[in-house]
Design a protein around this motif. Structure first.
Motif: not given
Length: 146
Positions: A26-52
């Motif tokens: 959940d994006a709210r786990l990073w309150p200093d980076k995002s407070s959006a509802d229904n958004e997620f930070r994604v980890r794929i096979d142990g690596k963060w997916y960070s295209p942006a």
């Protein structure tokens, strides 16, 4: 150091004999980076997916697009080249309903800014059209003749 935050969702994909694990936080786990509802930070096979950037948060629809990309066998971390569209280029934008794969509506305009990759992995471009500037998927935009 292992991630201490609790994942919200866990998705296991199995395609072509290969297992792919997606963990959604959940994006709210990073309150200093995002407070959006229904958004997620994604980890794929142990690596963060960070295209942006380091902290990329995806809405449900973008997570679905990412899953679709993984199922199609495309590499998610590859860097597809930007579409060959340049600022001030005259273009035609196809949009709306299609009949037999042919768009029924189109409009002309000019590229207002270089194409950019959205967090869903697709290419977008801002086009100046009558009444303002709108953002379109690059595959709906083609160079217009003179």
């Amino acid at each position: 150091m292992a991630e201490q935050r609790q994942k919200t969702h866990h998705i296991l994909l199995s395609t072509d004999g290969k297992n792919i694990t997606l963990e959604l936080f959940d994006a709210r786990l990073w309150p200093d980076k995002s407070s959006a509802d229904n958004e997620f930070r994604v980890r794929i096979d142990g690596k963060w997916y960070s295209p942006a950037g380091k902290y990329t948060f995806l809405p449900y629809a973008a997570v679905g697009g990412l899953v679709s990309r993984l199922l199609s066998g495309r590499e998610i971390f590859e860097d597809d080249p930007a579409p060959a569209l340049r600022v001030k280029q005259r273009v035609r934008v196809h949009f709306g309903d299609c009949i037999d794969g042919i768009p029924m509506r189109c409009t002309g305009g000019f590229i207002a800014a270089p194409p950019y990759r959205g967090v869903d992995g697709r290419w977008y471009v801002a086009v100046s059209v009558f009444g303002g500037t709108e953002t379109f998927l690059c595959h709906d935009v083609e160079a217009a003749g003179r």
